[in-house]
Each structure stands twice: as C-alpha cells, then as structure tokens.
Scaffold this motif. Structure first.
Motif, PDB file in Angstrom:
ATOM      1  N   ARG A 271       0.289  -5.652 -10.294  1.00 28.73           N
ATOM      2  CA  ARG A 271      -0.918  -5.041  -9.723  1.00 28.73           C
ATOM      3  C   ARG A 271      -0.775  -3.531  -9.644  1.00 28.73           C
ATOM      4  O   ARG A 271      -1.730  -2.790  -9.897  1.00 28.73           O
ATOM      5  N   ARG A 272       0.400  -3.050  -9.298  1.00 26.25           N
ATOM      6  CA  ARG A 272       0.627  -1.612  -9.225  1.00 26.25           C
ATOM      7  C   ARG A 272       0.511  -0.967 -10.601  1.00 26.25           C
ATOM      8  O   ARG A 272      -0.081   0.113 -10.755  1.00 26.25           O
ATOM      9  N   ILE A 273       1.067  -1.631 -11.597  1.00 33.66           N
ATOM     10  CA  ILE A 273       0.975  -1.104 -12.960  1.00 33.66           C
ATOM     11  C   ILE A 273      -0.473  -1.087 -13.426  1.00 33.66           C
ATOM     12  O   ILE A 273      -0.941  -0.109 -14.018  1.00 33.66           O
TER      13      ILE A 273
ATOM     14  N   ALA B 284       3.099   4.557 -14.922  1.00 36.89           N
ATOM     15  CA  ALA B 284       3.037   3.103 -15.103  1.00 36.89           C
ATOM     16  C   ALA B 284       4.211   2.615 -15.946  1.00 36.89           C
ATOM     17  O   ALA B 284       4.814   1.574 -15.661  1.00 36.89           O
ATOM     18  N   ARG B 285       4.546   3.371 -16.982  1.00 44.60           N
ATOM     19  CA  ARG B 285       5.656   2.971 -17.852  1.00 44.60           C
ATOM     20  C   ARG B 285       6.992   3.024 -17.111  1.00 44.60           C
ATOM     21  O   ARG B 285       7.843   2.145 -17.266  1.00 44.60           O
ATOM     22  N   ALA B 286       7.167   4.051 -16.272  1.00 48.56           N
ATOM     23  CA  ALA B 286       8.397   4.152 -15.494  1.00 48.56           C
ATOM     24  C   ALA B 286       8.524   2.990 -14.522  1.00 48.56           C
ATOM     25  O   ALA B 286       9.606   2.409 -14.345  1.00 48.56           O
ATOM     26  N   LEU B 287       7.423   2.620 -13.884  1.00 49.55           N
ATOM     27  CA  LEU B 287       7.445   1.493 -12.957  1.00 49.55           C
ATOM     28  C   LEU B 287       7.782   0.201 -13.687  1.00 49.55           C
ATOM     29  O   LEU B 287       8.594  -0.599 -13.205  1.00 49.55           O
TER      30      LEU B 287
ATOM     31  N   ASP C 293       3.133   5.622  -5.742  1.00 51.90           N
ATOM     32  CA  ASP C 293       2.804   5.633  -7.175  1.00 51.90           C
ATOM     33  C   ASP C 293       1.780   6.719  -7.479  1.00 51.90           C
ATOM     34  O   ASP C 293       1.915   7.472  -8.458  1.00 51.90           O
ATOM     35  N   GLU C 294       0.730   6.792  -6.653  1.00 56.23           N
ATOM     36  CA  GLU C 294      -0.318   7.789  -6.871  1.00 56.23           C
ATOM     37  C   GLU C 294       0.230   9.203  -6.693  1.00 56.23           C
ATOM     38  O   GLU C 294      -0.132  10.121  -7.444  1.00 56.23           O
ATOM     39  N   GLN C 295       1.098   9.394  -5.706  1.00 59.31           N
ATOM     40  CA  GLN C 295       1.706  10.704  -5.506  1.00 59.31           C
ATOM     41  C   GLN C 295       2.581  11.091  -6.699  1.00 59.31           C
ATOM     42  O   GLN C 295       2.576  12.252  -7.131  1.00 59.31           O
ATOM     43  N   ALA C 296       3.315  10.124  -7.237  1.00 64.87           N
ATOM     44  CA  ALA C 296       4.162  10.393  -8.405  1.00 64.87           C
ATOM     45  C   ALA C 296       3.312  10.730  -9.626  1.00 64.87           C
ATOM     46  O   ALA C 296       3.630  11.646 -10.391  1.00 64.87           O
TER      47      ALA C 296
ATOM     48  N   LEU D 279       0.810  -1.212   0.000  1.00 63.00           N
ATOM     49  CA  LEU D 279       0.000   0.000   0.000  1.00 63.00           C
ATOM     50  C   LEU D 279       0.848   1.269   0.000  1.00 63.00           C
ATOM     51  O   LEU D 279       0.481   2.257  -0.661  1.00 63.00           O
ATOM     52  N   VAL D 280       1.968   1.277   0.707  1.00 66.03           N
ATOM     53  CA  VAL D 280       2.802   2.484   0.677  1.00 66.03           C
ATOM     54  C   VAL D 280       3.450   2.653  -0.697  1.00 66.03           C
ATOM     55  O   VAL D 280       3.685   3.794  -1.143  1.00 66.03           O
ATOM     56  N   GLU D 281       3.730   1.546  -1.373  1.00 63.45           N
ATOM     57  CA  GLU D 281       4.231   1.657  -2.745  1.00 63.45           C
ATOM     58  C   GLU D 281       3.150   2.208  -3.668  1.00 63.45           C
ATOM     59  O   GLU D 281       3.412   3.073  -4.512  1.00 63.45           O
ATOM     60  N   ARG D 282       1.921   1.710  -3.502  1.00 63.52           N
ATOM     61  CA  ARG D 282       0.801   2.237  -4.293  1.00 63.52           C
ATOM     62  C   ARG D 282       0.567   3.722  -3.973  1.00 63.52           C
ATOM     63  O   ARG D 282       0.276   4.520  -4.871  1.00 63.52           O
ATOM     64  N   TRP D 283       0.693   4.068  -2.712  1.00 64.09           N
ATOM     65  CA  TRP D 283       0.544   5.452  -2.279  1.00 64.09           C
ATOM     66  C   TRP D 283       1.571   6.333  -2.990  1.00 64.09           C
ATOM     67  O   TRP D 283       1.239   7.394  -3.539  1.00 64.09           O
TER      68      TRP D 283
END
Length: 297
Positions: free
Chosen positions: A250-252, A222-225, A208-211, A202-206
């Motif tokens: 899942r994050r992508i 998504a492409r960078a990840l 990701d959303e901030q980025a 969840l902190v990684e997803r968090w």
C-alpha cells in the motif's frame, strides 16, 4: 450520568471504524496526529468513566457517601451494582495493561539506545556490521539513525538517500512519541485496538512522503522502499517489512500517485469525536457531583 458515562465506550467502537477511511483519504501527517489525539482523549475518557462507574460498588467507602448515610440521607445508586463490579475489574485490567505497555516501551528504547553506545554525541548515522538488512530511527537527545551494512549494500546511492531521509523524518517529527501515545491509549482501552496499527502505518506513510519531497523523486522513493522490503524479507521471511505485507504494498502504491489532500473537515470530525468522549465523561462527573450534593443537602 446514566447515559453520559457510557458514551466514551460508544466512541471507542466508532473511532476504529473510521481508521481505514482516514488513512486512505487524509494526508498521513494530519491523519496520524488526529487519530492519535482522538484515541488518547477517548482512552482517558473511558478510564475516567470506569472510575465513575466503580462508585456504585464502593458503597460506604467514600467519606461523602458514608456521611450521607450517617445523616439519614438516602443516596441512590447511579448505576447497577453489577456494572460497578464489572467496571472495577476493568479498571484493574487497565492499570495492569498500561503498566505492562510502559515497561515494554521503556525496554525497547533502552535496547535501541544500547546499540549506539560509544558513539560521539554529534553522530547522527550509525552503521552496524550485520548481514541482516535493518534500519531504525532511535529517538533521544540526540536522535540517531542506525543502519546495518547489509541494508546499505542492498541499496543504490539514490535509494540510500531515500532511506536516510525517511528515518530522519521519523526523528524530526517525533513519530516514536505518536506511536507510543497510541500504544498506551490501546493499552488503556482495548476497543481502540485498530488505532495503533493505523497510526504506525500513517507515520511510515508520513516519512515516505517526507523522503519523496527531500529527494524530489517519488518513483525513486517507491523503488527504495520495495528494494528494502525485499532485502529484509529474504533475510527474515516473517519480518514486518516482508514485501508480501499488505502495508508495504500500500505504501508503494501510494508513492506512485499524487500525495493525498489534507481534508481538514474529515480530520476535524475525528478529533471532535475524541473531544465528545471527554465532554460526556466530564458531564457524567458533574452529574455524580450533583447527586452527592443533593444527598447531603
């Protein structure tokens, strides 16, 4: 006390079952906070319940119990002696596990800080010459972002901005503290095992959303990840960022859809579950105090 003292253990079984649901349906920032808070409350309540249960094993040890027997008062055992023995052993295991977890967390943080030694105090970004694609957010005062030259070389300029925004989000929102709290909660209560990977995800997803918000482009994020994960996977096929890791995919996938809603009622229900464990542990404490008071009355 006979029922209340066991309730935190029941909550410890239920809370991990809710992790996948909360992780999918609640905004990651809110979900990470409530899951960590509930886990800490539950772990603390469970540990206190173990302390209460050991009183069945202590017998003559506590002064109040010894005085009760000397005065001719009968003090009923609140729990069977076998459960007291088991609780005492579990409590010793908890102390050992928490001590080991604290030592490991300190060691990891010291190792990461050593990587940035010699840098000016106001330097946020540290680039290390390495053929291994890696990026870390290093908590501290000040916090640092450590990125290897291989990782920077694998990304386009736009993707580098995503990477830096992602790591900066970890520092800004103190994600390291949340993961540490979840780690210690699981060390104190192994039944909460699934909570730690859930909070880590969840902190990684968090971040990701901030980025995605910072760069204004979810597709680029998504492409960078994906590119970072592929680069790290080629360098270390068994590393945590391996592209085949379901967490990364899942994050992508999440970045290719709209951000999840906050769903405050679901988050409040999870937090209430942790609070319930604490309340029942407190109630069990009151019951034990009343039992001792009656024995001395």
């Amino acid at each position: 006390m006979r029922f209340d003292v066991y309730t935190p253990l029941l909550v410890s079984v239920v809370l991990p079952l809710l992790c996948p649901v909360i992780g999918r349906r609640v905004a990651p920032a809110l979900a990470a906070r409530v899951l960590t808070s509930a886990a800490v409350l539950t772990a603390a309540a469970t540990t206190w319940s173990l302390i209460l249960l050991t009183t069945a094993l202590l017998g003559e040890a506590p002064p109040v119990v010894r005085e009760a027997h000397e005065d001719g008062h009968r003090l009923a055992d609140p729990v069977p002696e076998a459960i007291g023995v088991a609780a005492c052993l579990a409590l010793a295991a908890v102390a050992w596990r928490v001590q080991r977890a604290v030592r490991a967390e300190r060691g990891t943080r010291r190792a990461l800080r050593r990587l940035c030694e010699g840098q000016p105090r106001d330097t946020e970004l540290v680039v290390a010459a390495s053929k291994v694609p890696q990026a870390f957010a290093i908590p501290g005062r000040p916090g640092r972002i450590l990125v290897t030259s291989a990782m920077l070389g694998a990304l386009t300029p736009a993707e580098r901005r995503v990477l830096l925004a992602h790591e900066r989000a970890h520092l800004t929102h103190r994600h390291g503290s949340l993961v540490t709290a979840a780690t210690l909660a699981v060390a104190a209560n192994p039944l909460l095992g699934p909570v730690r990977p859930a909070v880590t995800f969840l902190v990684e997803r968090w971040a990701d959303e901030q980025a995605a918000t910072a760069v204004g482009d979810r597709a680029t994020t998504a492409r960078a990840l994906a590119r970072a994960a592929l680069s790290a996977g080629r360098a270390h096929p068994s590393c945590a960022l391996n592209f085949t890791d379901r967490a990364v995919t899942r994050r992508i996938a999440a970045l290719q859809t709209a951000p999840p809603p906050r769903l405050w009622p679901a988050a409040a229900a999870v937090l209430a579950l942790g609070a319930l464990a604490a309340l029942f542990a407190a109630d069990a404490t009151s019951d034990l105090a009343a039992l001792l008071s009656n024995a001395l009355g």
